[in-house]
Design an enzyme around this catalytic site. Structure first.
Site, short mmCIF file in Angstrom:
data_model
loop_
_atom_site.label_atom_id
_atom_site.label_comp_id
_atom_site.label_asym_id
_atom_site.label_seq_id
_atom_site.Cartn_x
_atom_site.Cartn_y
_atom_site.Cartn_z
N SER A 167 48.56 -39.86 -32.84
CA SER A 167 49.55 -39.42 -33.13
C SER A 167 50.59 -39.80 -32.80
CB SER A 167 49.91 -38.70 -34.76
OG SER A 167 50.73 -38.78 -35.78
N ASP B 97 45.36 -43.34 -38.31
CA ASP B 97 46.29 -42.30 -37.42
C ASP B 97 44.91 -41.22 -36.71
OD1 ASP B 97 47.04 -39.86 -36.83
OD2 ASP B 97 49.02 -39.65 -37.71
#
Length: 328
Positions: free
Chosen positions: A45, A159
């Site tokens: 991320s 993510d």
């Protein structure tokens, strides 16, 4: 054949954490000032975003840009979307391509990898080839906030923090002997661990006009009359038994304001990531953990970079004695 002793390879696993991820910049700056140079960097991320800037040799220029971000600039990157996620994320990545290096990961000056999650299978995906900007875009696709990224092989990626918030395993797979893990979410739950207090209602003094349960007209004109609905819990009889005077009934402290839908979603994802991080670190712990205290920063507080960077620097400096034990 004689074995030759070699220096251990140092890997850096930069964790997920949305706006708290600017702390990675402070961590990297503090390590650099101490003469600690990672041989491998990977991230999940926001960790992938900062890690890509570091691997490209662009960290200081990237830090200057991050430091210039205000609320207006942050909102300027928000390309709202009606399906798949609130934001498309194309503005941010287009900005990256224009202003920072975009190259094949295999050609990275420093070995780099990013983690994403296959939305259909839930599998962890290691991004070790192709465009570094595309890898970052997939790794930051936080569900509900950014739209998923479609890959040429038909996969939909979201993510990487969903499955591997601090990607120690990826750093080891890339050849790291010693791993520094940067956990941005270690103290987030502490913000919510404040139990509700019970406080007794103060007893009115003799001669005061305002008594418990008195009509609004009996209150002093300078004091606002209490809402008839706001204190309904306080007017309930304790355990429904009746007979106890209102002054003896403990009052529950007012609850905090209800969070927005986005707050609920983001906090829920963060809690999930905390639990996954603890589980994965128990099975494959990094040799050194850097855990900045960032509970005061919200998910979208990207304009508060100075606080995050400074705390990242402090946490890294505190971890240097532990790191020196491994590096000699």
């Amino acid at each position: 054949m004689a074995l030759v002793r070699r220096a251990p390879r140092l890997g850096l696993a930069l964790g997920s954490g949305s706006a708290r991820g600017w702390a990675h910049i402070g961590v990297l700056q503090a390590l650099d000032e101490a003469g600690v140079r990672p041989d491998i960097v990977c991230g999940a991320s926001i960790g992938a975003l900062v890690g890509a800037a570091y691997a490209a040799g662009e960290l200081e220029r990237f830090a200057d840009w991050v430091g210039s971000l205000g609320m207006r600039q942050v909102w300027g990157f928000m390309d709202f979307n009606l399906s798949g996620g609130m934001l498309k994320g194309e503005k941010l990545i287009a900005f990256w391509r224009r202003n920072f290096a975009d190259f094949d990961i295999e050609a990275s000056p420093l070995p780099f990898g990013a983690v994403a999650t296959d939305l259909h299978s839930g599998a962890e995906v290691w991004l070790r080839e192709g465009s570094i900007a595309d890898a970052v875009r997939a790794s930051i696709a936080l569900p509900g906030l950014f739209t998923p990224v479609a890959r040429g092989d038909g996969r939909l990626l979201v993510d990487g923090g969903i499955v591997n918030p601090v990607p120690t395993s990826l750093a080891r797979a890339m050849g790291a002997d010693i791993v520094i893990g940067v956990d941005l979410n270690a103290d987030i739950l502490h913000r919510h661990l404040q139990p509700l207090a019970l406080a007794a209602t103060p007893q009115p003094q003799p001669g005061e006009a305002a008594q418990a349960g008195a009509p609004a007209e009996a209150w002093d004109e300078d004091e606002p009359a209490p809402s008839r609905g706001a204190d309904w819990m306080g007017r309930l009889k304790f355990w429904g038994g009746g007979g106890a005077p209102a002054s003896a009934v403990p009052q529950v402290a007012p609850l905090p304001a209800r969070p927005s839908v986005l707050d609920v979603v983001m906090t829920s994802v963060t809690i999930m990531q905390i639990r996954i991080t603890r589980s994965r670190m128990a099975g494959d712990p990094p040799e050194v953990v850097i855990a900045p205290h960032l509970a005061q920063l919200g998910v979208l507080d990207f304009h508060r970079s100075a606080e995050a960077i400074e705390e990242g620097r402090r946490a890294a400096q505190a971890a240097l004695p532990q790191l020196e034990r491994f590096l000699g």
